[in-house]
Design a protein around this motif. Structure first.
Motif, PDB file in Angstrom:
ATOM      1  N   ASP A  49       0.810  -1.223   0.000  1.00  0.00           N
ATOM      2  CA  ASP A  49       0.000   0.000   0.000  1.00  0.00           C
ATOM      3  C   ASP A  49       0.844   1.275   0.000  1.00  0.00           C
ATOM      4  N   GLU A  50       2.087   1.184   0.475  1.00  0.00           N
ATOM      5  CA  GLU A  50       2.975   2.349   0.495  1.00  0.00           C
ATOM      6  C   GLU A  50       3.741   2.489  -0.819  1.00  0.00           C
ATOM      7  N   ILE A  55      11.419  -6.972  -2.053  1.00  0.00           N
ATOM      8  CA  ILE A  55      12.645  -7.519  -2.623  1.00  0.00           C
ATOM      9  C   ILE A  55      13.082  -8.696  -1.771  1.00  0.00           C
ATOM     10  N   GLN A  56      13.802  -9.594  -2.412  1.00  0.00           N
ATOM     11  CA  GLN A  56      14.267 -10.778  -1.709  1.00  0.00           C
ATOM     12  C   GLN A  56      15.715 -11.055  -2.067  1.00  0.00           C
ATOM     13  N   THR A 145      11.871   1.079  -1.922  1.00  0.00           N
ATOM     14  CA  THR A 145      11.271   2.050  -2.840  1.00  0.00           C
ATOM     15  C   THR A 145      11.617   1.667  -4.276  1.00  0.00           C
ATOM     16  N   LEU A 146      10.867   2.212  -5.211  1.00  0.00           N
ATOM     17  CA  LEU A 146      11.145   1.986  -6.620  1.00  0.00           C
ATOM     18  C   LEU A 146      12.564   2.434  -6.968  1.00  0.00           C
ATOM     19  N   GLU A 147      12.976   3.592  -6.451  1.00  0.00           N
ATOM     20  CA  GLU A 147      14.307   4.099  -6.735  1.00  0.00           C
ATOM     21  C   GLU A 147      15.384   3.143  -6.220  1.00  0.00           C
ATOM     22  N   GLU A 148      15.182   2.600  -5.017  1.00  0.00           N
ATOM     23  CA  GLU A 148      16.141   1.650  -4.454  1.00  0.00           C
ATOM     24  C   GLU A 148      16.200   0.369  -5.281  1.00  0.00           C
ATOM     25  N   VAL A 149      15.052  -0.090  -5.737  1.00  0.00           N
ATOM     26  CA  VAL A 149      15.001  -1.300  -6.567  1.00  0.00           C
ATOM     27  C   VAL A 149      15.745  -1.077  -7.876  1.00  0.00           C
ATOM     28  N   LEU A 150      15.589   0.086  -8.470  1.00  0.00           N
ATOM     29  CA  LEU A 150      16.295   0.395  -9.716  1.00  0.00           C
ATOM     30  C   LEU A 150      17.811   0.397  -9.498  1.00  0.00           C
ATOM     31  N   THR A 151      18.249   0.910  -8.361  1.00  0.00           N
ATOM     32  CA  THR A 151      19.674   0.923  -8.029  1.00  0.00           C
ATOM     33  C   THR A 151      20.198  -0.499  -7.841  1.00  0.00           C
ATOM     34  N   TYR A 164       9.883  -2.317 -14.107  1.00  0.00           N
ATOM     35  CA  TYR A 164       9.453  -1.894 -12.769  1.00  0.00           C
ATOM     36  C   TYR A 164       8.539  -0.677 -12.829  1.00  0.00           C
ATOM     37  N   LYS A 165       8.859   0.267 -13.696  1.00  0.00           N
ATOM     38  CA  LYS A 165       8.003   1.456 -13.847  1.00  0.00           C
ATOM     39  C   LYS A 165       6.660   1.075 -14.468  1.00  0.00           C
ATOM     40  N   GLN A 166       6.675   0.142 -15.388  1.00  0.00           N
ATOM     41  CA  GLN A 166       5.422  -0.344 -15.995  1.00  0.00           C
ATOM     42  C   GLN A 166       4.533  -0.994 -14.931  1.00  0.00           C
TER      43      GLN A 166
END
Length: 172
Positions: A49-50, A55-56, A145-151, A164-166
């Motif tokens: 929800d946030e 991630i795993q 966060t999305l930004e952290e996942v991208l990194t 991920y953005k899609q």
């Protein structure tokens, strides 16, 4: 929850053609596929929800990318399964996460050398404490966060920003 061996050699898969159609033949995991034959894999990107992504850290027992942090959950589609049924099963087995097929948002299908991947986005309202990891598959989990996942993906040499953005745009 039963903790199965990582990379279960001996699973039986349906064989698919280049058009993602079952051929009527099966394949035993661990053996080489013939040229032009594919097996199907189902993966999900899970959001809370946030708007964070689950991630795993992959088990160190895995044959592929052991110990690597990733935002994908999933695995091989077994004989007579659809990719939707497979991802529901995989999420239950690996994370004790129960989702319904209606919760799956189809993202894309990708083709590789001898496998095809169906990608889904899933939105859940769940806490980490409510999940139980299958230790033969997963070492640890956390929200990012999305930004952290991208990194993380970039540091793994994987450029999945569009995917991920899609997924994010589909769910939110």
């Amino acid at each position: 929850m039963k903790d199965l061996q990582a990379d279960n050699i001996g699973e039986l898969w349906d064989i698919y053609d280049v058009n993602k159609q079952r051929t009527g033949r099966t394949h035993l995991r661990g053996q080489k596929l013939a040229n032009g034959d594919y097996h199907l894999v189902a993966n999900a990107i899970i959001f809370n929800d946030e708007k964070q992504i689950l991630i795993q850290q992959r088990s160190f027992k895995k044959l592929s990318r052991p110990g690597q942090w990733t935002a994908e959950s999933g695995g091989s589609v077994l004989q007579n399964e659809t990719s939707q049924h497979a991802i529901v099963r995989e999420l239950r087995e690996e994370l004790n996460l129960v989702v319904d097929i209606a919760q799956l948002g189809m993202l894309t299908t990708r083709y590789y050398f001898d496998w095809i991947e169906d990608w889904y986005a899933v939105h859940v309202n769940i806490k980490l404490d409510d999940l139980t990891i299958q230790q033969s598959e997963v070492e640890r989990i956390r929200w990012a966060t999305l930004e952290e996942v991208l990194t993380i993906a970039s540091s793994n040499g994987i450029d999945e920003a569009v995917l991920y953005k899609q997924a994010y745009d589909l769910l939110f």
